[in-house]
Design a protein around this motif. Sequence first.
Motif, PDB file in Angstrom:
ATOM      1  N   PRO A   1       4.371  86.280  36.921  1.00  0.00           N
ATOM      2  CA  PRO A   1       5.597  87.075  37.069  1.00  0.00           C
ATOM      3  C   PRO A   1       6.347  87.170  35.740  1.00  0.00           C
ATOM      4  O   PRO A   1       6.355  86.220  34.948  1.00  0.00           O
ATOM      5  N   ILE A   2       7.005  88.308  35.533  1.00  0.00           N
ATOM      6  CA  ILE A   2       7.750  88.553  34.300  1.00  0.00           C
ATOM      7  C   ILE A   2       9.202  88.855  34.649  1.00  0.00           C
ATOM      8  O   ILE A   2       9.487  89.725  35.483  1.00  0.00           O
ATOM      9  N   GLY A   3      10.115  88.152  34.010  1.00  0.00           N
ATOM     10  CA  GLY A   3      11.536  88.385  34.230  1.00  0.00           C
ATOM     11  C   GLY A   3      12.265  88.709  32.945  1.00  0.00           C
ATOM     12  O   GLY A   3      11.686  88.659  31.855  1.00  0.00           O
ATOM     13  N   ILE A   4      13.527  89.052  33.070  1.00  0.00           N
ATOM     14  CA  ILE A   4      14.368  89.289  31.907  1.00  0.00           C
ATOM     15  C   ILE A   4      15.632  88.445  32.038  1.00  0.00           C
ATOM     16  O   ILE A   4      16.097  88.151  33.135  1.00  0.00           O
ATOM     17  N   LYS A   5      16.184  88.054  30.886  1.00  0.00           N
ATOM     18  CA  LYS A   5      17.454  87.337  30.853  1.00  0.00           C
ATOM     19  C   LYS A   5      18.416  88.103  29.965  1.00  0.00           C
ATOM     20  O   LYS A   5      18.046  88.553  28.880  1.00  0.00           O
ATOM     21  N   SER A   6      19.652  88.228  30.424  1.00  0.00           N
ATOM     22  CA  SER A   6      20.610  88.981  29.625  1.00  0.00           C
ATOM     23  C   SER A   6      22.035  88.595  29.977  1.00  0.00           C
ATOM     24  O   SER A   6      22.343  88.263  31.126  1.00  0.00           O
ATOM     25  N   ALA A   7      22.879  88.636  28.966  1.00  0.00           N
ATOM     26  CA  ALA A   7      24.318  88.667  29.197  1.00  0.00           C
ATOM     27  C   ALA A   7      24.671  90.105  29.578  1.00  0.00           C
ATOM     28  O   ALA A   7      23.906  91.037  29.317  1.00  0.00           O
ATOM     29  N   ILE A   8      25.842  90.300  30.179  1.00  0.00           N
ATOM     30  CA  ILE A   8      26.161  91.615  30.722  1.00  0.00           C
ATOM     31  C   ILE A   8      27.289  92.270  29.928  1.00  0.00           C
ATOM     32  O   ILE A   8      28.397  91.742  29.842  1.00  0.00           O
ATOM     33  N   GLY A   9      26.948  93.413  29.355  1.00  0.00           N
ATOM     34  CA  GLY A   9      27.926  94.219  28.640  1.00  0.00           C
ATOM     35  C   GLY A   9      27.843  95.649  29.129  1.00  0.00           C
ATOM     36  O   GLY A   9      28.448  96.021  30.136  1.00  0.00           O
ATOM     37  N   ASP A  10      27.030  96.465  28.454  1.00  0.00           N
ATOM     38  CA  ASP A  10      26.843  97.872  28.812  1.00  0.00           C
ATOM     39  C   ASP A  10      26.254  98.007  30.218  1.00  0.00           C
ATOM     40  O   ASP A  10      25.134  97.573  30.482  1.00  0.00           O
ATOM     41  N   GLN A  11      27.001  98.611  31.116  1.00  0.00           N
ATOM     42  CA  GLN A  11      26.543  98.770  32.494  1.00  0.00           C
ATOM     43  C   GLN A  11      25.463  99.827  32.621  1.00  0.00           C
ATOM     44  O   GLN A  11      24.651  99.808  33.557  1.00  0.00           O
TER      45      GLN A  11
END
Length: 516
Positions: free
Chosen positions: A289-299
């Motif tokens: 499985p492949i996931g992504i991690k991100s902080a949230i800025g641009d919606q």
Amino acid sequence: MPIVWVVVGLLLLITLYDVIQTKHAILRNFPVIGHFRYLLEMVGPELRQYIVTNNDEERPFTRDQRTWVYASAKKQNNYFGFGTDNDLESSPNYLIIKQSTFPLPEIRKGQPGYDENHTVPCAKVLGAARGRKHAFRPDSVINVSGMSYGSLSGAAVEAINRGCALARCLHNTGEGAIAKHHNHDGELIWQIGTGYFGCRDDFGRFDLQKFKDNVSRNRVKAVEIKLSQGAKPGMGGLLPAAKITPEIAAIRGIPMGRDCISPSSHSAFRDVDSMLDFVEMLADETGVPIGIKSAIGDQGFWSELAEQMQSTNRGVDYIAVDGGEGGTGAAPLVFSDHVAMPFKLAFVRVYREFIQRDLHHGVLFVGAGRLGFPEEAALAFSLGCDMIHVAREAMLAIGCIQAQRCHTGHCPTGVATQNRWLMRGLDPTDKGARLANYVATLRKELLQLAHVCGHAHPGFLTPDQCEILDDRFNTQVARDVFRIGDNAAWGLPSESQMAQTATLMKITEAAETTTA
């Protein structure tokens, strides 16, 4: 004169004991004088009561929170006496979890079915919705977030991996590649950042063959593409030259004597469309499985991601939302304090994009950002999280004292340093057991919260069961605070996922329905 020699001999014996023992990193690194730290800690509550801070003022983790982690990690009494010292009715944004009149029974030690490890599996099978060859159900809803070898010492990484193996939870490598310290039976989420450490060519570009080789020869259960992190969103990672050893340079594929600075964005893809192509290519080549991690800025990114996952046969298997309150070894103050949304607001914005398109059951949602405490984790699950990742709380469990010197390379407990003298104070076997104790205790108390709310699993909590107080004697349920709307299924797994999970938790679906 004989008294002097007795004192000198006693100090020498204490010094010898401190240097040889493996239980306390502070004492190994600072013989004799390290005892003063424990003495001051012992009388700390009395001193603070009159001249220092109270139990809830320190940041990023309060004295109460650190005490709870330390006691849980050492299997000591983590109860607090004489009632709460918080001013509930005049504290803004204070969380109250509403218990059921008819809670589920708790299985206690000595009774049939008691699990000393307090296993709480994930309610979703990671990768199943997209048919990944190596899809799996994570054994634990609590896992360790990304912290790289380099940022942390080899001893700290080994301790975390050993602890994850004991607790049967996942160990995220951080973006600094996979080292020998990650190979102590703990299963891995391999995080790939913009520097592609462990899978880069001589020019710093992504190398598919090196990627496949690393997946095949290590205990990699999933891969996480790091787009950004909460503490320094939009910036690449930085490992100062002073912390780069020959081993770190070889593992990362970087030169000695220069700061290791990751680019601010990926070179293997440039937008949502090419990112999804990259995700599917990695999944096809490895089956994991492949996931992504991100902080949230641009919606806009999240809207486009959900739209493309709905309209094309491509998608990520999980999304890890990192709150702006997340931690790091080093970051500019303005990025730590003012860039990216805090977790609760950020998560709801992302989750809304997927539930509106009926995609939420096929994606596993992970939360991170000071969630390593039962009440914070419970709220996160009620908002839609399927798993929680903890980082600094895990550091506390293996000995961190919140000295906040991670960026200097002089961590006094040997956790966030490459200094050999400081590292030797951290015994990976002992500290690994402490991490496992912390994870098991967090799962235990999180499960207790679910049971008192009438649920078999924390993933079944709803936003209506969490109420937020303000400082004017008013209150709102989380559904209203975060403007979730009337969708009764918000945050819940599908009916089949809930039934399977209730069976795994050894509590029947009928009991869950009756007591909800």
